[in-house]
Design an enzyme around this catalytic site. Structure first.
Site, PDB file in Angstrom:
ATOM      1  CE  LYS A   1      -8.323 -21.241 -27.126  1.00 34.99           C
ATOM      2  NZ  LYS A   1      -8.313 -20.523 -25.867  1.00 34.99           N
TER       3      LYS A   1
ATOM      4  CE1 TYR B   1       0.877 -19.205 -24.741  1.00 32.42           C
ATOM      5  CE2 TYR B   1      -1.391 -19.870 -25.122  1.00 32.42           C
ATOM      6  CZ  TYR B   1      -0.266 -19.842 -24.315  1.00 32.42           C
ATOM      7  OH  TYR B   1      -0.299 -20.458 -23.084  1.00 32.42           O
TER       8      TYR B   1
ATOM      9  CG  ASP C   1      -2.126 -23.897 -32.348  1.00 31.88           C
ATOM     10  OD1 ASP C   1      -3.202 -24.483 -32.118  1.00 31.88           O
ATOM     11  OD2 ASP C   1      -1.438 -23.359 -31.470  1.00 31.88           O
TER      12      ASP C   1
HETATM   13  C1  LIG Z   1      -3.707 -21.025 -30.898  1.00 37.70           C
HETATM   14  C2  LIG Z   1      -3.585 -21.580 -29.534  1.00 37.70           C
HETATM   15  N1  LIG Z   1      -2.792 -22.650 -29.323  1.00 37.70           N
HETATM   16  C3  LIG Z   1      -2.667 -23.198 -28.105  1.00 37.70           C
HETATM   17  C4  LIG Z   1      -3.325 -22.690 -27.015  1.00 37.70           C
HETATM   18  C5  LIG Z   1      -3.175 -23.327 -25.674  1.00 37.70           C
HETATM   19  O1  LIG Z   1      -4.361 -23.946 -25.294  1.00 37.70           O
HETATM   20  P1  LIG Z   1      -4.705 -24.218 -23.745  1.00 37.70           P
HETATM   21  O2  LIG Z   1      -4.911 -22.878 -23.115  1.00 37.70           O
HETATM   22  O3  LIG Z   1      -5.950 -25.069 -23.802  1.00 37.70           O
HETATM   23  O4  LIG Z   1      -3.553 -24.949 -23.156  1.00 37.70           O
HETATM   24  C6  LIG Z   1      -4.147 -21.567 -27.185  1.00 37.70           C
HETATM   25  C7  LIG Z   1      -4.847 -20.979 -26.022  1.00 37.70           C
HETATM   26  O5  LIG Z   1      -5.412 -19.922 -26.073  1.00 37.70           O
HETATM   27  C8  LIG Z   1      -4.277 -21.001 -28.465  1.00 37.70           C
HETATM   28  O6  LIG Z   1      -5.048 -19.921 -28.686  1.00 37.70           O
END
Ligand SMILES: Cc1ncc(COP(=O)(O)O)c(C=O)c1O
Length: 409
Positions: A249, A128, A221
């Site tokens: 985060k 994700y 990511d």
């Molecule tokens: C690996 C990863 N990338 C991107 C995101 C998206 O972040 P946000 O929820 O702060 O938009 C998340 C959210 O859980 C994530 O786990």
């Protein structure tokens, strides 16, 4: 509010029942509006790595708040957090702050396309990267299938340049990179969004080598793994350096923050230094920067990630042993302050493996734990989050409760 929540993952759709409505959080604990106490292993989905509502973080945020909540102009706190990120994360020489991980991933995507002058990207099934159109893609039946939209409202034109490979499978990656027209290979360097899935060292190094060979940018990511599996993220933990990194985060310490970073050469394309446009009214917000700075100061102290990993190991090993004693097939793992397990024989190396887990059993497990005061992510497809505030007593209590629940499910 649709489904009663502001973000779908908070609902209990896949485990049944209603979401718990929280009133307050502190350290390793959360309390709901009825006054029930939980040992919390969600930690607001990752940010609460030093424990919820840390006294020092709150004190500094209050001091900053007295100076105003938003400037819409440069502030020194941005420089301080930027320097901390650059010092910690091997691939990052320059950084741009955003307000969420989704925004960071959107900026990263445009940057990779701008830098390489290529449009196609490769992601992995089950990873994700926020909710931007280009990432909402399912793999389709064959590994080389061009992406099909995973949500109504996503135009096919947005996903036709997204290809989906299989995690921990280098041959699926090379078959997509070999034509030399892929801008970026994007992955969660430890997967937390299909449940917890660890890469093999060979897989991560192989991704690095294939990207170098075919002129594709390697993107980690690290929105979830950054400052969590190690202070310098998964790239420090595995010793594999990507070209571009996204974060979120933990670097916001519980406030809305995201970031993307890379070498000076790549980041110099970002406006206003360069022509690639990306912006944000509240980006670099002083309150969020303060929470991030104070959180990183605590995390940077020696031994913190060793402690996180030891506690993750103790919890996962304990749960797996209890599962075995009670005749449940189970497999799991951990990295720093991140962990997870599945109700299946395993090993789980990719999303397809994760779908073999017994979801009904997970639902019963989740309900049993929740009723006894342990708050776990309400889906088998989510990881668990350890914090520095989780004590031996918390973990021992969790395992005692798990022993009871494993017998019932
Ligand atoms: C690996 C990863 N990338 C991107 C995101 C998206 O972040 P946000 O929820 O702060 O938009 C998340 C959210 O859980 C994530 O786990």
């Amino acid at each position: 509010m649709p489904g009663g929540v502001s973000s779908p993952v908070r609902a209990f759709k896949s485990v049944g029942g209603n979401p718990v409505v929280f009133d307050r959080v502190k350290g390793s604990k959360a309390w709901d509006v009825d006054g029930n106490e939980y040992i919390d292993y969600v930690g607001t989905w990752g940010p609460a790595i030093i424990g919820h509502a840390d006294d020092k973080v709150l004190e500094e945020v209050k001091k900053t708040m007295d100076k105003g909540t938003s400037f819409g102009a440069p502030c020194v706190l941005e420089n301080e957090l930027a320097k901390m990120v650059i010092d910690a994360v091997p691939s990052v020489e320059m950084v741009r702050f955003t307000n969420s991980g989704t925004e960071a991933c959107m900026g990263m995507l445009r940057l990779c396309r701008a830098f390489t002058n290529r449009e196609k990207i490769v992601k992995f099934e089950g990873c994700y990267h926020g909710h931007a159109d280009s990432f909402l893609v399912q793999a389709g039946s064959g590994v080389a299938t061009l992406g099909l939209p995973d949500s109504p409202g996503v135009p096919a034109s947005s996903t036709k340049t997204t290809l989906c490979a299989t995690y921990n499978d280098l041959s699926s990656v090379e078959s997509m990179l070999k034509d030399g027209d892929i801008a970026a290979l994007i992955l969660e360097p430890v997967v937390g969004n299909s449940g917890f899935i660890k890469p093999t060292q060979e897989f991560l190094q192989g991704c690095r080598d294939l990207c170098t060979k075919y002129g594709t940018l390697l993107v980690f990511d690290e929105v979830m793994t950054g400052f969590r599996v190690a202070y310098g993220g998964a790239q420090e933990y595995f010793g594999v350096t990507p070209d571009v990194t996204t974060m979120g985060k933990v670097i916001g310490g519980g406030m809305p923050v995201g970031a993307y970073g890379a070498s000076k050469e790549i980041m110099s394309l970002v406006a206003p230094a360069g022509p690639m446009y990306q912006a944000g009214t509240l980006s670099g917000n002083p309150l969020a920067m303060t929470a991030g700075i104070e959180t990183l100061k605590v995390l940077k102290q020696p031994g913190q990630h060793k402690k996180l990993e030891a506690n993750s190991k103790k919890l996962v090993d304990g749960i797996l042993a209890l599962a075995k004693e009670n005749g449940h097939a189970a497999t799991g793992g951990y990295a720093g302050g991140m962990f997870g397990f599945f109700f299946c024989e395993g090993p789980v190396n990719c999303f397809a493996d994760a779908t073999a887990a017994d979801m009904d059993k997970f639902g019963r497990w989740h309900k049993g734990m929740l009723e006894r005061g342990v708050y776990l992510a309400p889906s088998s497809y989510e990881a668990g989050f350890m914090s520095l505030a989780h004590s031996d007593e918390d973990i021992n209590n969790t395992l005692e409760i798990a022993a009871e629940v494993m017998k019932m499910i």
